[in-house]
Write a protein that holds these residues in place. Sequence first.
Motif, PDB file in Angstrom:
ATOM      1  N   LEU A  66       0.827  -1.205   0.000  1.00 13.42           N
ATOM      2  CA  LEU A  66       0.000   0.000   0.000  1.00 13.42           C
ATOM      3  C   LEU A  66       0.868   1.265   0.000  1.00 13.42           C
ATOM      4  N   VAL A  67       1.935   1.269   0.779  1.00 19.79           N
ATOM      5  CA  VAL A  67       2.847   2.421   0.800  1.00 19.79           C
ATOM      6  C   VAL A  67       3.481   2.592  -0.576  1.00 19.79           C
ATOM      7  N   LYS A  68       3.888   1.498  -1.197  1.00 22.42           N
ATOM      8  CA  LYS A  68       4.474   1.552  -2.546  1.00 22.42           C
ATOM      9  C   LYS A  68       3.468   2.155  -3.531  1.00 22.42           C
ATOM     10  N   LEU A  69       2.218   1.724  -3.443  1.00 19.08           N
ATOM     11  CA  LEU A  69       1.172   2.257  -4.310  1.00 19.08           C
ATOM     12  C   LEU A  69       0.976   3.758  -4.077  1.00 19.08           C
ATOM     13  N   ARG A  70       0.976   4.173  -2.816  1.00 17.38           N
ATOM     14  CA  ARG A  70       0.829   5.595  -2.489  1.00 17.38           C
ATOM     15  C   ARG A  70       1.991   6.418  -3.043  1.00 17.38           C
ATOM     16  N   LEU A  71       3.208   5.882  -2.929  1.00 20.17           N
ATOM     17  CA  LEU A  71       4.373   6.599  -3.439  1.00 20.17           C
ATOM     18  C   LEU A  71       4.350   6.679  -4.964  1.00 20.17           C
ATOM     19  N   GLU A  72       3.907   5.627  -5.630  1.00 11.63           N
ATOM     20  CA  GLU A  72       3.795   5.671  -7.099  1.00 11.63           C
ATOM     21  C   GLU A  72       2.774   6.720  -7.529  1.00 11.63           C
ATOM     22  N   HIS A 108       5.124  13.266   7.203  1.00  9.59           N
ATOM     23  CA  HIS A 108       5.055  11.806   7.130  1.00  9.59           C
ATOM     24  C   HIS A 108       5.373  11.348   5.708  1.00  9.59           C
ATOM     25  N   PHE A 109       4.800  12.021   4.726  1.00 13.26           N
ATOM     26  CA  PHE A 109       5.064  11.730   3.318  1.00 13.26           C
ATOM     27  C   PHE A 109       6.555  11.899   3.012  1.00 13.26           C
ATOM     28  N   THR A 110       7.139  13.007   3.446  1.00 12.12           N
ATOM     29  CA  THR A 110       8.546  13.298   3.160  1.00 12.12           C
ATOM     30  C   THR A 110       9.459  12.252   3.790  1.00 12.12           C
ATOM     31  N   ARG A 111       9.217  11.879   5.044  1.00  8.87           N
ATOM     32  CA  ARG A 111      10.037  10.853   5.711  1.00  8.87           C
ATOM     33  C   ARG A 111       9.954   9.516   4.975  1.00  8.87           C
ATOM     34  N   THR A 112       8.731   9.108   4.643  1.00  9.66           N
ATOM     35  CA  THR A 112       8.527   7.824   3.973  1.00  9.66           C
ATOM     36  C   THR A 112       9.150   7.835   2.583  1.00  9.66           C
ATOM     37  N   PHE A 113       8.901   8.887   1.828  1.00 12.41           N
ATOM     38  CA  PHE A 113       9.429   9.011   0.472  1.00 12.41           C
ATOM     39  C   PHE A 113      10.959   8.973   0.496  1.00 12.41           C
ATOM     40  N   THR A 114      11.571   9.753   1.375  1.00 12.22           N
ATOM     41  CA  THR A 114      13.029   9.832   1.452  1.00 12.22           C
ATOM     42  C   THR A 114      13.625   8.482   1.843  1.00 12.22           C
ATOM     43  N   ARG A 115      13.006   7.810   2.789  1.00  7.44           N
ATOM     44  CA  ARG A 115      13.512   6.510   3.249  1.00  7.44           C
ATOM     45  C   ARG A 115      13.446   5.460   2.138  1.00  7.44           C
ATOM     46  N   LEU A 116      12.362   5.445   1.367  1.00 12.74           N
ATOM     47  CA  LEU A 116      12.172   4.392   0.377  1.00 12.74           C
ATOM     48  C   LEU A 116      12.698   4.732  -1.014  1.00 12.74           C
ATOM     49  N   VAL A 117      12.692   6.009  -1.378  1.00  5.41           N
ATOM     50  CA  VAL A 117      13.139   6.406  -2.714  1.00  5.41           C
ATOM     51  C   VAL A 117      14.601   6.862  -2.689  1.00  5.41           C
ATOM     52  N   GLY A 118      15.048   7.394  -1.566  1.00  4.63           N
ATOM     53  CA  GLY A 118      16.438   7.790  -1.443  1.00  4.63           C
ATOM     54  C   GLY A 118      16.697   9.279  -1.612  1.00  4.63           C
ATOM     55  N   THR A 119      15.669  10.034  -1.873  1.00  7.33           N
ATOM     56  CA  THR A 119      15.788  11.487  -1.992  1.00  7.33           C
ATOM     57  C   THR A 119      14.470  12.103  -1.543  1.00  7.33           C
TER      58      THR A 119
END
Length: 134
Positions: free
Chosen positions: A79-85, A112-123
């Motif tokens: 679900l997090v992956k889907l949200r980030l896509e 919350h979005f910024t922390r999750t995005f940065t952790r999983l995408v790398g930027t």
Amino acid sequence: MVARSHAAEVAAYGTVRVSVRPRRGGLAPWQQRRAEDMLRAGVVGGVRLAEVARRCHLSLSQFGRTFKKTTGLTPHRWLVKLRLERAQDLMLWTTLPLAEIALDCGFSEQSHFTRTFTRLVGTSPGEWRRQRRR
């Protein structure tokens, strides 16, 4: 000796039976479709995993195990992956502010979005957007 093609051998010796075995221990195709459809539908407003499990005729723990075995991700990670896509699409194709994108994608707030995005995408989302909009 003349080499025969596979088709010639089949014609000469009969039919070939091919059995496709479902992955053992994973979700049945109908369960995977149902679960993914329900999770997609609840990407913003949320969906209770217990309800998804019930609709797949599984207990919550069974659902979590079999979903991960089938997709390679836990339901939450999927679900997090889907949200980030979805967020990445919005960042590429709209000029919406990141705070609005965060809420549109089901995150509780921009931080919350910024922390999750940065952790999983790398930027960070802002940097990711700038790099792709040049």
